[in-house]
Enzyme design. Structure first.
Site, PDB file in Angstrom:
ATOM      1  N   LYS A 289      29.108  56.116  51.706  1.00 51.67           N
ATOM      2  CA  LYS A 289      29.332  55.316  53.294  1.00 51.67           C
ATOM      3  C   LYS A 289      29.645  55.927  54.491  1.00 51.67           C
ATOM      4  O   LYS A 289      30.304  57.078  54.419  1.00 51.67           O
ATOM      5  CB  LYS A 289      30.686  54.800  52.365  1.00 51.67           C
ATOM      6  N   GLU A 375      39.335  40.667  39.637  1.00 52.79           N
ATOM      7  CA  GLU A 375      40.330  40.030  39.657  1.00 52.79           C
ATOM      8  C   GLU A 375      41.233  38.979  39.016  1.00 52.79           C
ATOM      9  O   GLU A 375      42.407  39.285  38.842  1.00 52.79           O
ATOM     10  CB  GLU A 375      40.138  38.244  41.222  1.00 52.79           C
ATOM     11  N   ARG A 403      39.011  34.514  42.685  1.00 52.78           N
ATOM     12  CA  ARG A 403      37.816  34.248  41.519  1.00 52.78           C
ATOM     13  C   ARG A 403      38.596  34.199  40.400  1.00 52.78           C
ATOM     14  O   ARG A 403      38.152  34.543  39.492  1.00 52.78           O
ATOM     15  CB  ARG A 403      37.565  35.712  41.342  1.00 52.78           C
TER      16      ARG A 403
END
Length: 644
Positions: A289, A375, A403
């Site tokens: 990243k 979640e 979610r």
């Protein structure tokens, strides 16, 4: 303005078809130019930088090998799609990213046929790709047709249950589809959990790849009677080296790990898969990243999200803060409560920095749990903590709490477990647009029996609501607060629990009462000043609670005024609907009482600045002023205000 990079190859690309004629060496150069262009664009707009830089080579390789838009590339979450947008006919608009009227910061079907599936939440790509594959095999014929379906999913997103539900189904259906696991050992925060450790073992063991290749080669040279025994020996060798491949057990052919920044590895692998794949295949790529931009690589979050910045130094151009952010206020208040009560625990779903729990984790590491992008698990885990005698604060953005809604109902509310939901990013959030707006939590929480639902009007109220939630130990509770800075009020040293279900009068007046729930209160007070200049002095009240309602306050306001207006940062069906229900059941409307509710319009509001988004929602001070005049029958003045 920063000087634009030189991009002679990229300048020749209007659509992905233009790169088909490039040699592999030219594709390597194209990737370098694409990375430079991405950095340059995001320096002017701000946005998600690190994720896109990590997939530049992968983006080039996918578009070089596959035939988009017939072949469907589905980017999980979509915050890594800026290089993809540049290659797919949107380069001229790339410097409008995340701005009003500009390109979305995520994939968006309405924006381009090269975005076959919209996303801004994680872990949906494999399900969607499998849907495309099944539709293809059943004769589905959308615009541009359906060829291959390719899901690109990060290791952080792969930790969510939905990704494994989709893989389990894909392995059963055996449809030809491709999953590219973009393993950068980094989602928004460092990865957590057993899956991360498993992936680390896979790509740390380079000898496994060499042994596997050698074993395949050796088997091919043996006479037929010996091949079966050799194959068994090869499998034994493979399992003894890495302990088996979980993805193969789910029905996927596994290839990797592959260096995701080496086009000379990526291109042959993708070409082979395109030519030979029969069922589901997973290609495990290792990326970094923020790759290729030192300031991003050096940051803790690898440049995940950034304001506008100077390309040469990476220094972000942020406006100075005039007041603490709501997130920081929540974090500090929770730390103070935790210092007094060692039963307080905190849960986040891969967002420790975003929710302010990074400070809690430093101070109380044994009581802070980052469960990864999960979640549903976060909510039920918090329910288990509550059932076990702790005081859990489950800190989630409003848009992500959606979610886990079934778990809120089934695992928390029905059992009356005292989980405390700290709901960040309530209301309209600006550049991230409708996918991240906190529009629905008031409505979907306030309809649950015995749920306490609060909204902070300012940062001082947030401190009191943290203390209130900590004190509620017989039922679930939630408090919501917006993104960004507070309004600059005096702060209490420590929060004091509020009386449950009781609001407060902010200003006494006559004729019309404005009942505010949440952070629009400052705009209501501005509107009151404008109205007083016209000789109208409304009463203003801060409801504090949507559940339970302050019945006495609301009915008294109705008795003392000819009209009432409620305002909230949420969709229809929330606070205003509950107030209307109370007034109707009490017969208040029978005597001609006027009532209006100001809520978000019944549409998804595209990205813009928060100010512009609230203007679109007609919820700024001038809109409130106009609504008061309208309900009082001063129509000409109200119309003039709207046209300002």
């Amino acid at each position: 303005m920063t000087e634009r990079p030189s991009t002679p190859l990229l300048d020749r690309v209007e659509t992905p078809a233009d790169i088909k004629a490039f040699t592999d060496t030219e594709l390597v150069r194209l990737a370098k130019e694409l990375r430079a262009e991405t950095i340059s664009a995001v320096s002017e707009t701000g946005g998600h930088l690190g994720a896109g830089l990590g997939v530049v080579e992968l983006t080039v390789a996918l578009h070089a090998v596959f035939d988009t838009p017939r072949d469907k590339i589905i980017w999980d979450v979509g915050h890594q799609c800026y290089p993809h947008k540049i290659l797919t006919g949107r380069r001229e608009r790339i410097r409008t990213l995340r701005q009003k009227g500009g390109l979305s910061g995520f994939t968006k079907r309405a924006e381009s046929p090269y975005d076959p599936f919209g996303a801004a939440h994680s872990s949906t790509s494999i399900s969607a790709a499998l849907g495309f594959a099944a539709a293809r095999d059943l004769g589905g014929a959308p615009d541009h047709g359906i060829g291959d379906a390719i899901a690109v999913i990060g290791d952080g997103s792969m930790s969510a249950g939905m990704a494994f539900e989709a893989m389990n189904n894909a392995g059963h259906l055996k449809k030809r589809m491709i999953v590219i696991l973009n393993d950068n050992d980094m989602s928004i925060a460092p990865p957590v959990g057993a899956l991360s450790s498993y992936l680390n073992r896979l790509y740390a063991g380079e000898p496994y790849q060499e042994l596997k290749s050698a074993a395949k080669g050796a088997v091919s040279l043996l006479p037929e009677p010996f091949k079966e025994g050799a194959r068994r020996a090869k499998d034994l060798l493979k399992h003894s080296v890495v302990g088996g491949t979980m993805f193969e057990e789910l029905g996927f052919s596994y290839i990797g790990p592959v260096d995701g920044h080496d086009l000379h590895q990526l291109l042959p692998v993708l070409r082979t898969v395109k030519a030979r794949a029969k069922g589901p295949i997973l290609i495990h790529t290792i990326t970094k990243k923020g790759k290729g931009y030192a300031p991003a690589e050096g940051r803790r979050d690898r440049g995940h999200a950034t304001a506008k910045f100077d390309v040469a130094t990476g220094t972000q151009k942020k406006a100075p803060s005039n007041a603490p952010s709501y997130t920081k206020v929540f974090s500090d208040a929770l730390l103070k409560e935790a210092a007094q009560d060692d039963r307080i625990a905190a849960i986040t779903a891969a967002m420790p920095d975003g929710t302010g729990l990074n400070l809690f984790a430093e101070r109380y590491p044994s009581r802070c749990f980052d469960v990864g992008i999960a979640e549903q698990h976060a909510v039920t885990f918090a329910a288990g903590l509550a059932a076990g005698g702790l005081k859990p604060f489950c800190a989630l953005y409003s848009t992500f709490l959606q979610r886990g809604y079934d778990q809120v109902v089934h695992d928390v509310a029905i059992q009356r477990l005292p989980v405390r939901f700290a709901i960040d990013r309530a209301g309209l959030v600006g550049a991230d647009g409708p996918t991240h707006a906190g529009s629905f939590d008031i409505a979907f929480l306030a309809n649950l029996p015995d749920m306490v639902v609060m909204a902070a009007a300012d940062e001082a109220e947030l401190v009191h609501m943290v203390a209130t939630a900590a004190a509620i130990d017989d039922r679930p509770s939630a408090f919501r607060f917006p993104r960004g800075e507070g309004v600059g009020v005096d702060m209490p040293e420590r929060g004091e629990p509020l009386e449950i279900g009781k609001g407060r009068i902010m200003a006494e007046g006559a004729r019309v009462a404005i009942l505010s729930f949440g952070a629009r209160l400052s705009e209501v007070m501005k509107a009151r000043e404008g109205l007083m200049a016209r000789g109208i002095s409304p009463t203003v009240a801060d409801a504090r609670f949507a559940k339970p309602l302050d019945r006495d306050l609301i009915l008294q306001l109705a008795a003392d005024h000819e009209a009432m207006i409620t305002i909230e940062e949420g969709a229809i069906g929330g606070f205003g609907s509950h107030v209307a229900q109370l007034l109707a059941e009490e017969g208040v409307f029978d005597r001609g009482f006027k009532y209006r509710s100001m809520v978000f319009p019944d549409t998804f509001i595209d990205q813009a600045s928060p100010e512009d988004m609230y203007a679109s929602a007609a919820m700024n001070a001038e809109d409130i002023e106009a609504r008061v005049l309208d309900v009082l029958g001063v129509e000409q003045i109200a119309q003039a205000i709207r046209q300002r």
